[in-house]
Design a protein around this motif. Sequence first.
Motif, mmCIF file in Angstrom:
data_model
loop_
_atom_site.group_PDB
_atom_site.id
_atom_site.type_symbol
_atom_site.label_atom_id
_atom_site.label_comp_id
_atom_site.label_asym_id
_atom_site.label_seq_id
_atom_site.Cartn_x
_atom_site.Cartn_y
_atom_site.Cartn_z
ATOM 1 N N THR B 67 -7.462 -8.499 -7.153
ATOM 2 C CA THR B 67 -6.806 -7.586 -6.201
ATOM 3 C C THR B 67 -5.294 -7.684 -6.366
ATOM 4 O OG1 THR B 67 -6.676 -6.901 -3.916
ATOM 5 C CG2 THR B 67 -6.623 -9.263 -4.311
ATOM 6 N N ILE B 68 -4.594 -6.839 -5.632
ATOM 7 C CA ILE B 68 -3.125 -6.898 -5.618
ATOM 8 C C ILE B 68 -2.716 -7.236 -4.188
ATOM 9 C CG2 ILE B 68 -0.992 -5.602 -5.975
ATOM 10 C CD1 ILE B 68 -2.563 -3.723 -7.784
ATOM 11 N N THR B 69 -1.998 -8.334 -4.015
ATOM 12 C CA THR B 69 -1.541 -8.715 -2.660
ATOM 13 C C THR B 69 -0.083 -8.298 -2.506
ATOM 14 O OG1 THR B 69 -2.885 -10.664 -2.970
ATOM 15 C CG2 THR B 69 -1.443 -10.649 -1.055
ATOM 16 N N GLY B 70 0.167 -7.519 -1.469
ATOM 17 C CA GLY B 70 1.554 -7.158 -1.171
ATOM 18 C C GLY B 70 2.060 -8.060 -0.060
ATOM 19 N N MET B 71 3.354 -8.360 -0.073
ATOM 20 C CA MET B 71 3.885 -9.213 1.004
ATOM 21 C C MET B 71 5.329 -8.795 1.270
ATOM 22 S SD MET B 71 3.209 -13.235 1.246
ATOM 23 C CE MET B 71 4.882 -13.778 0.959
ATOM 24 N N MET B 80 1.710 -9.370 -5.921
ATOM 25 C CA MET B 80 0.989 -10.414 -6.672
ATOM 26 C C MET B 80 -0.268 -9.798 -7.265
ATOM 27 S SD MET B 80 1.109 -13.547 -4.025
ATOM 28 C CE MET B 80 1.917 -13.013 -2.535
ATOM 29 N N HIS B 82 -3.659 -10.637 -8.914
ATOM 30 C CA HIS B 82 -4.573 -11.773 -9.193
ATOM 31 C C HIS B 82 -5.528 -11.340 -10.302
ATOM 32 C CE1 HIS B 82 -3.058 -13.429 -5.445
ATOM 33 N NE2 HIS B 82 -3.250 -12.251 -4.898
ATOM 34 N N ARG B 95 3.362 -12.562 -10.354
ATOM 35 C CA ARG B 95 4.073 -12.271 -9.095
ATOM 36 C C ARG B 95 5.491 -11.827 -9.413
ATOM 37 N NH1 ARG B 95 3.776 -16.821 -4.669
ATOM 38 N NH2 ARG B 95 4.173 -18.143 -6.463
ATOM 39 N N TYR B 118 -6.681 -0.792 -5.414
ATOM 40 C CA TYR B 118 -5.801 -1.811 -4.817
ATOM 41 C C TYR B 118 -4.385 -1.267 -4.721
ATOM 42 C CZ TYR B 118 -9.824 -4.445 -6.416
ATOM 43 O OH TYR B 118 -11.099 -4.870 -6.642
ATOM 44 N N GLU B 121 -4.169 0.895 -1.784
ATOM 45 C CA GLU B 121 -4.124 0.142 -0.527
ATOM 46 C C GLU B 121 -2.712 -0.399 -0.272
ATOM 47 O OE1 GLU B 121 -6.535 -3.313 -0.486
ATOM 48 O OE2 GLU B 121 -6.199 -3.700 1.639
#
Lengths: 408, 166, 128, 328
Positions: B67-71, B80, B82, B95, B118, B121
Amino acid sequence: MSNDIPEDEILIPLGPQHPALKEPINFMIRAEGEIVVDAQPRIGYVHRGIERLAMERTYLKTAYLVERVCGICSAAHQGTYCMTVEELLDMEIPPRGEYIRTLVWELERLHSHSLWLGVAGHEIGFDTLFMYTWRDRELVMDILEMLSGNRVNYGMNKIGGVRYDVTDEMKNKILKAMDLLEKRFKDYKKKLSEEPTVLGRLVNVGILKKSTAIKLSAVGPTLRASGVKADIRKDDPYGIYDEIPFEVISYDSCDLAARVFVRIDEFFESIKMIRWILNNLPDGPVYKRAPIRIPQGEAICRNEAPRGELMYYIKSDGKSNHPERVKIRTPTLANILSIGEMLKGSYLADVPIIVAGIDPCISCMDRVMVVHEDTGKAEIWTDEKFRDYSRKWYKKNLKWVVEERWKK
Amino acid sequence: MSDDKVVQNIETEKQLLNELKEKFGDKILDSSYVKRHRRVFVDVKNNAYRDVITYMRDNWDAIHITTITGMDTGESFILMYHIFAKKHKVVFTVRFTIPRDNPVVKTITDILPGANLYEREVYDMFGIKFEGHPNLKRLLLPEDWPEGVYPLRKDFKREMGGMKNE
Amino acid sequence: MRIPGSFIIEGLRNLFSKPATDKYPFEKIEPPDRYRGKIIFTLEKCIGCAMCAINCPTNAIKMIPTDETKGKKKPIFYYDYCIFCGVCKEVCPKKAIDYSKEYALASTSKDEMIIVEGDKKNVPDIPH
Amino acid sequence: MEEIIWNLLSFIIFPGLLFVCIYSLFLEWLDRKVYARVQNRVGPLITGSKGILQPFADFIKLLSKEDIKPECADRWGFLFSPLTALTVAMMTVFFVPIVGYQGLISLPVDLLIVVFISTLFNILVILAGYFSVSRFSTIGAVRAGLQFVAYEIPFVLSIICAGVLAKSLSIAEIVYAQNNIYHMPFVVYLFPAFIIYLVSSLAKLERVPFDIPEAETELAAGWQVEYSGRKLALFKLAADIKALFVSGLGAALFLGGPIGPAIAGLEPLCYLFWFIVKTLFIVALIGFFRGLFARFRIDQAVNLFWKTVLPASLIVFIYTSVLIYFIL
């Protein structure tokens, strides 16, 4: 979704309210006669903002919030969450707790796969299979209720271990139930592989070739039914999965029949694992007290949930007691892309069973919430206002509703 | 995790990280580290992430994107990616940070087609636009959700009378 | 090998065997002993430490002084907000909270869903 | 004068309207009970003893429900198709012998008339789907047409076999032949024809292996999707009466009709008893089959009928003509 579709095609909305789908998801299907040309998924109907809420809750409370992301894989979510926080704390939970946590994961795989088999039977019009599988699933549900006090949201895990222990009397009950379940499902597997009407609806339907499955990074039984031997419990072992003897099941006929039989074989695999866990249960405590303060850092944990790879990413800033960022990626979101591939060129009658083929858990997928919104454009309500409104209405109208009913 | 503590052979991960460092030189920032067995965090400059991902995909069979994590860290966004490298069975997290004022990034669906949803999202939740994405539309929020309001940003306020990002 | 109607034997066997459904309203099913039903709260044991109220995941417990407890803050449980997770029972140092086996908790009035010692007049009916 | 009254009464009360409606609702109860028991469930339970009034309660409930008409649907067609469906279903049942050798109406060639009227019902189904202009119902109507074309020929052929054996196309004479000439129900000679009759009647009644036009998980309710309230109640009753017609006809042609060993004085009562026993047997058989199969896709169903059931019925037809010509 271009609405200027060619003349001979019709646009059929499947969902969000549709008897084939137990949860709201919408597919705009362009069909030419009975053949599906293209399908566009539209998700987000049960979108509850778990990630946003998780950022505003303490670590302990999030465990009970995260458990409610999905009804059928609640232990998977809570277990992974606790595992990730334990990795942040860099602590180890006592071996007995680890064994019981894995036991609950596998028990949940049993109840999730038997539930899915019933739903798949219902989608192809074979309600008898639905009734049989859900009747046998009650055995697993009773065990889980005996073990943890609840049929679905067990609340079994805690940061630092497990909350309930397995007594010997429970162990025998579980082992007895496992034998009965194995006998029944072996019988269903033999019958299903012979019943022509069932096979007629499953063989060569909803093809997902091996290369497209890998390209679209599908996960879980959907990937394993396309001939790829990928299982998180073997590739990226966590907990005690590198000690339990089990093998990864995969079929390479890439169609719905493969997805059915992959899940049935995994059912038997889980039964073997449960027997192994119960026979090698170490003694000792099930829980070790976890420090309140979570040190600064980040951790990723992946877990093989019944539907596929479930990933948790938690970043804590070390200062406050609630996480800075919690990212949940549920298996259904990874498989939605492959549904589009499977639907192209299939019959209209096969759409529900193909959508059910990946065992979609829509509430899993929509885990990010948004505030309730009134239809009026001008005003947007927050949930406090919504609660006050419901309370006032409840007080005012309810007396009238109750009297109305009992007056006669 | 009990076995990791005892064995903790992270040589393979260290080698892979060094291999990346020689290959891409200063593009790999030195804040990337090996967290534990099978977990590597790789910090890259924000224009080099596509080549790193392509390199990993071709050499280490890293086609599966989890997935792709946004922060949102207040002054900039962090993305990020993964990615699971099948050959060495290691999860790489590529990252990089992007400025807050014009959050536009090139898509990677041409390299890893699995990242399609992703990216949508992250666009939905953070407002980061992905150039070249096949159909960059809203994924999870309802149709009548007001434009320009992104719930997962830090300054997302939820009070009476509506939500806004100051 | 495809035999049409391979479920015939199973169908025939079920046709003449007792159906598996429990007739719920007439035959009640006894939940297991770890079942978490309605909350039982013994006021005497409680020392008003508010551990339960702090740790409750859905903030369904509120510390309110009622005249019954002579001005001291004692927990009031709103079991329409409660998710029956069992954290309060674990966290309570004095074991004052326990769970009954009662599961039919639906009711038509909100203030019936509050467990409090004594009368309910000055008790707000939502926990925040 | 009282001749007319007696006829009127028999049309309206006994073997006519009232009895048919009540008995078809009872048949639906039996079908649901058998289907439930095959699935190890209890089935209808609360209304009446053992749930016997459940179909009746459903009918009354549907009558009280709101009757919505989609505004783009064809006004008159939408209004009258349930009524005509009920009348057509009712007409077919008058030919079925219930109390004696012949039904209420007995004509020399009424076997073909009955088949013609029952095909009329299918055309009405297609029109009903067409009139309610919604995507699901149009697809349901198309599928109903496809399936109708597929099962009609084997259905008719298996009926004609019974006629051939009795050397006449009148139901009364077939029943008479079974009991007085051959003293043996035709099922003994024509067992394969009986099987073909059952399979195609499963398709005619749109029961599970062939309930494609009303496929619950794909098209919500197929061609009935727009009908609600009273209209849906009439359609459901028409479907039940069609089930009664199919089982009654099957009993008459293959199981020797309502005739059986009867006490001298009260023949009609014993014949009624035998009629009930035989139709219950056929409906229970259909209910049991329902629990064993998954639903076919429309192309699979049409393949099955055209490739296997149709040739089989031709062979059976040749077999009966050989049987009647040489042996009997």
